[in-house]
Design a protein around this motif. Structure first.
Motif, PDB file in Angstrom:
ATOM      1  N   ARG A  94      33.913  37.834  31.741  1.00  0.00           N
ATOM      2  CA  ARG A  94      34.932  37.535  32.395  1.00  0.00           C
ATOM      3  C   ARG A  94      36.123  36.241  32.758  1.00  0.00           C
ATOM      4  O   ARG A  94      35.190  35.235  31.838  1.00  0.00           O
ATOM      5  N   GLN A 148      41.853  31.340  43.935  1.00  0.00           N
ATOM      6  CA  GLN A 148      42.789  32.771  44.020  1.00  0.00           C
ATOM      7  C   GLN A 148      42.862  32.989  45.667  1.00  0.00           C
ATOM      8  O   GLN A 148      43.929  33.711  46.761  1.00  0.00           O
ATOM      9  N   LYS A 149      41.622  32.816  46.051  1.00  0.00           N
ATOM     10  CA  LYS A 149      40.996  33.034  47.504  1.00  0.00           C
ATOM     11  C   LYS A 149      42.422  32.503  48.108  1.00  0.00           C
ATOM     12  O   LYS A 149      42.382  32.423  49.798  1.00  0.00           O
ATOM     13  N   GLN A 163      38.501  32.366  41.220  1.00  0.00           N
ATOM     14  CA  GLN A 163      38.552  32.867  42.357  1.00  0.00           C
ATOM     15  C   GLN A 163      38.830  31.896  43.522  1.00  0.00           C
ATOM     16  O   GLN A 163      39.173  33.012  44.446  1.00  0.00           O
ATOM     17  N   GLU A 193      34.420  31.703  38.827  1.00  0.00           N
ATOM     18  CA  GLU A 193      34.221  31.159  40.004  1.00  0.00           C
ATOM     19  C   GLU A 193      35.462  30.366  40.089  1.00  0.00           C
ATOM     20  O   GLU A 193      35.699  30.613  41.377  1.00  0.00           O
ATOM     21  N   MET A 195      37.735  40.998  45.976  1.00  0.00           N
ATOM     22  CA  MET A 195      37.162  40.214  46.833  1.00  0.00           C
ATOM     23  C   MET A 195      37.913  41.269  48.353  1.00  0.00           C
ATOM     24  O   MET A 195      37.284  39.991  49.173  1.00  0.00           O
ATOM     25  N   GLU A 207      40.806  41.533  40.807  1.00  0.00           N
ATOM     26  CA  GLU A 207      40.237  40.482  41.098  1.00  0.00           C
ATOM     27  C   GLU A 207      40.547  40.521  43.186  1.00  0.00           C
ATOM     28  O   GLU A 207      39.455  40.257  44.604  1.00  0.00           O
TER      29      GLU A 207
END
Length: 107
Positions: free
Chosen positions: A54, A64-65, A61, A58, A103, A99
């Motif tokens: 990937r 990004q969230k 991610q 993490e 999510m 991604e």
């Protein structure tokens, strides 16, 4: 790997799985797994990983969230630029979109 080689040697000497598990003090499922792997691949060594690793970690991610939660109006391109500046990740807009979709963010 001593157990695997011993396991195979015992199997070649026509010992049963039950005898091998008692001799080596390992679970029957482990013994069966080793023998099956040896029969299929001819070795008990780990095989190389299939597929590409990937691109985003993490931590990426999570960032990004958090970015999306702060401002839901941002485009995938601006999120990719933000991640590049903060994490140093070179991620395409398609990866960002994929991604975010994974999510649970859509649209």
């Amino acid at each position: 790997m001593q157990t695997a080689s011993t396991n195979i040697c015992e199997r070649l000497c026509n010992k049963s799985i039950r005898d091998i598990t008692l001799l080596l003090n390992i679970p029957r499922s482990t013994d069966s797994g080793i023998i099956t792997k040896w029969k299929q691949l001819g070795t008990t060594a780990n095989q190389p990983q299939s597929g590409r690793p990937r691109k985003i970690t993490e931590r990426g991610q999570h960032m990004q969230k958090c970015t999306v939660h702060r401002n839901r109006q941002l485009s995938a391109g601006s999120i990719a630029k933000d991640l590049q500046m903060s994490c140093g990740l070179q991620i395409s807009t398609t990866t960002v979109h994929r991604e975010l979709h994974g999510m649970g963010f859509h649209g």
